[in-house]
Design an enzyme around this catalytic site. Structure first.
Site, mmCIF file in Angstrom:
data_model
loop_
_atom_site.group_PDB
_atom_site.id
_atom_site.type_symbol
_atom_site.label_atom_id
_atom_site.label_comp_id
_atom_site.label_asym_id
_atom_site.label_seq_id
_atom_site.Cartn_x
_atom_site.Cartn_y
_atom_site.Cartn_z
ATOM 1 N N TYR A 151 0.815 -1.212 0.000
ATOM 2 C CA TYR A 151 0.000 0.000 0.000
ATOM 3 C C TYR A 151 0.853 1.268 0.000
ATOM 4 O O TYR A 151 0.322 2.370 -0.054
ATOM 5 C CB TYR A 151 -0.954 -0.005 1.188
ATOM 6 C CG TYR A 151 -2.193 -0.816 0.950
ATOM 7 C CD1 TYR A 151 -3.422 -0.209 0.729
ATOM 8 C CD2 TYR A 151 -2.138 -2.202 0.927
ATOM 9 C CE1 TYR A 151 -4.553 -0.961 0.503
ATOM 10 C CE2 TYR A 151 -3.263 -2.959 0.708
ATOM 11 C CZ TYR A 151 -4.473 -2.334 0.502
ATOM 12 O OH TYR A 151 -5.596 -3.090 0.273
ATOM 13 N N LYS A 221 3.249 -13.691 6.556
ATOM 14 C CA LYS A 221 3.555 -14.713 5.556
ATOM 15 C C LYS A 221 5.069 -14.890 5.481
ATOM 16 O O LYS A 221 5.678 -14.946 4.418
ATOM 17 C CB LYS A 221 2.961 -14.304 4.196
ATOM 18 C CG LYS A 221 2.952 -15.407 3.145
ATOM 19 C CD LYS A 221 2.085 -16.590 3.512
ATOM 20 C CE LYS A 221 2.126 -17.637 2.389
ATOM 21 N NZ LYS A 221 1.494 -18.915 2.813
ATOM 22 N N ASP A 287 -2.273 -17.606 5.932
ATOM 23 C CA ASP A 287 -3.265 -18.518 5.352
ATOM 24 C C ASP A 287 -3.831 -19.462 6.405
ATOM 25 O O ASP A 287 -5.024 -19.789 6.395
ATOM 26 C CB ASP A 287 -2.685 -19.303 4.166
ATOM 27 C CG ASP A 287 -1.309 -19.877 4.432
ATOM 28 O OD1 ASP A 287 -1.145 -21.095 4.329
ATOM 29 O OD2 ASP A 287 -0.389 -19.088 4.736
ATOM 30 N N ASP A 311 -5.986 -6.207 5.251
ATOM 31 C CA ASP A 311 -7.116 -5.940 4.366
ATOM 32 C C ASP A 311 -7.952 -7.211 4.187
ATOM 33 O O ASP A 311 -9.178 -7.207 4.359
ATOM 34 C CB ASP A 311 -6.588 -5.450 3.014
ATOM 35 C CG ASP A 311 -7.648 -4.712 2.215
ATOM 36 O OD1 ASP A 311 -8.795 -4.592 2.681
ATOM 37 O OD2 ASP A 311 -7.333 -4.243 1.114
#
Length: 425
Positions: A151, A221, A287, A311
């Protein structure tokens, strides 16, 4: 009646006058419908609690389509200056073209004011239709880093000469061989810093300690992006151990004294932390977390995560408790005291002017703003009245289509029903 005074921020605390001036952006698309409904609820709640002794003085500022039509500028400097000067504001949804044109106005506001924390509380209101069996188990507070990650908006379009220079540098000078199709690839850069990580994680931990919540989870992640998201995790743990050593128990600490791994380790670490009266700091891969918010949501309370993960996570959690139409949000710089509360959904232009959509996101964002200002009794009244309205199955179309024997209300009628509860309950 007072013309109002500005909120001040001194020595790390807001000074809120009895008649604070609060700037607002009405928003694009359905923005006017939901703002006009919401502001009546805010005013009715303040009046019920304070009986005229306190009142919000609203000050409209321009952004989005209305600003462009009136000034030729999507985000006028005067709007930014007003938010800087008044510290606290609220906004409706703003237009963001997809794939071309101007960058997101929401992101621009966050970047310009350095609103580094996107705070999204996710809780269930009784009576709201949900796609899961036990939505009441979800009660999480998302602290999403707001200024870094993808972003930051550092992108280079394929075919642009500067992009070709960058790709040539990466391939020839840096020895990068993993761009599969360099001839047609656009390039994006993902910055993640120590400072950006630490200031976000610090606020997440402070919040958890203040609210006496059981855990802060670093969602990342890092198994794939080891030097960005993996570093976010490591820097987060390091900050917790350095600045909150006597108040937290980290999963890293637990792993140093045991060989237990996996979910059993997480459960046992939680038990150790509870026995010591400490806040547990843990981490989970993004995940896996998106699975576990469905299978074991009660394991999580405060979440600290990067921008893109946040998000996805915020919207997925919102769906569990009824949808993004009832999801509040805030963008905050805890160091300067600046904060903008906002509708978390889009502008829904096809419903503009139809007095149809759910104003819940703006209503709850306003309640969140009132809590931020210390007007907790007003916020509690809004929460209670909204929930009582939904329990009586008086809802807008998005909930009506998912509920049996519900009463379909327009946006303005939904506000009327809430105000009735405010005044009579």
């Amino acid at each position: 009646m007072s013309s109002g005074e500005k909120i001040k921020f001194l020595n790390g605390k807001h000074e809120v006058p009895d008649f604070p001036v609060i700037p607002y952006i009405i928003g694009d698309g359905t923005g006017p419908d939901i703002w006009n409904a919401s502001v009546r609820i805010f005013d009715a709640s303040v009046e019920k609690v304070f009986r005229g002794k306190k009142k919000i003085i609203w000050k409209e500022v321009l952004a989005g389509e209305k600003a462009f039509n009136l000034t030729g500028n999507w985000l006028p400097k005067e709007t930014l200056d007003t938010f800087r000067d008044h510290f606290v504001g609220i906004k409706g949804p703003l237009t963001t073209p997809v794939g071309e044109g101007m960058r997101s106005l929401n992101v621009a506001l966050r970047q310009e004011l350095d609103l580094y924390t996107c705070y999204r509380p996710v809780r269930y209101f009784e009576g709201v239709p949900s796609p899961v069996k036990k939505p009441g188990l979800v009660n999480m507070h998302i602290f999403r880093e707001n200024t870094e990650d993808i972003y930051a908006g550092i992108e280079y379009m394929h075919g642009n000469p500067d992009t070709e220079k960058l790709k040539d540098f990466l391939i020839r000078e840096m020895g990068i061989k993993k761009i599969r199709f360099p001839g047609t690839s656009s390039i994006g850069i993902k910055p993640v810093s120590v400072e950006g990580t630490e200031r976000l994680v610090r606020q997440a931990i402070k919040f958890a300690l203040e609210k006496r919540l059981p855990s802060v989870t670093l969602v990342h992640k890092g198994n794939i992006m080891k030097f960005t998201e993996g570093s976010f995790m490591k820097w987060g743990y390091a900050l917790a151990e350095r600045e909150f050593a006597d108040k937290v128990f980290t999963w890293d600490q637990y792993k140093k004294i045991t060989s237990t791994q996996g979910e059993k380790a997480a459960d046992e670490a939680q038990s150790v932390a509870v026995s010591q009266g400490k806040l547990i700091i843990k981490d989970v891969i993004a995940d896996a977390f998106l699975q576990q918010i469905l299978t074991r949501p009660a394991d999580y309370s405060v979440i600290a995560t990067l921008n893109l993960n946040g998000d996805y996570i915020s919207d997925a959690l919102a769906a569990i408790v009824g949808g993004i139409g009832i999801a509040p949000g805030a963008n905050i710089n805890f160091d300067t005291g600046h904060a903008i509360f906002e509708a978390t959904h889009g502008t829904a232009p096809r419903y503009a002017g139809q007095d149809k959509v759910n104003p819940g996101s703006v209503i709850l964002s306003g309640a969140l703003m009132l809590e931020y200002l210390g007007w907790n009794e007003v916020a509690s009244l809004i929460y209670k009245s909204l929930e009582n309205t939904i329990l009586k199955k008086k809802v807008t179309y998005d909930f009506h289509r998912l509920m049996d024997n519900a009463i379909l209300l327009k946006t303005s009628e939904f506000a009327d029903a809430i105000i009735n509860h405010i005044q009579t309950d």
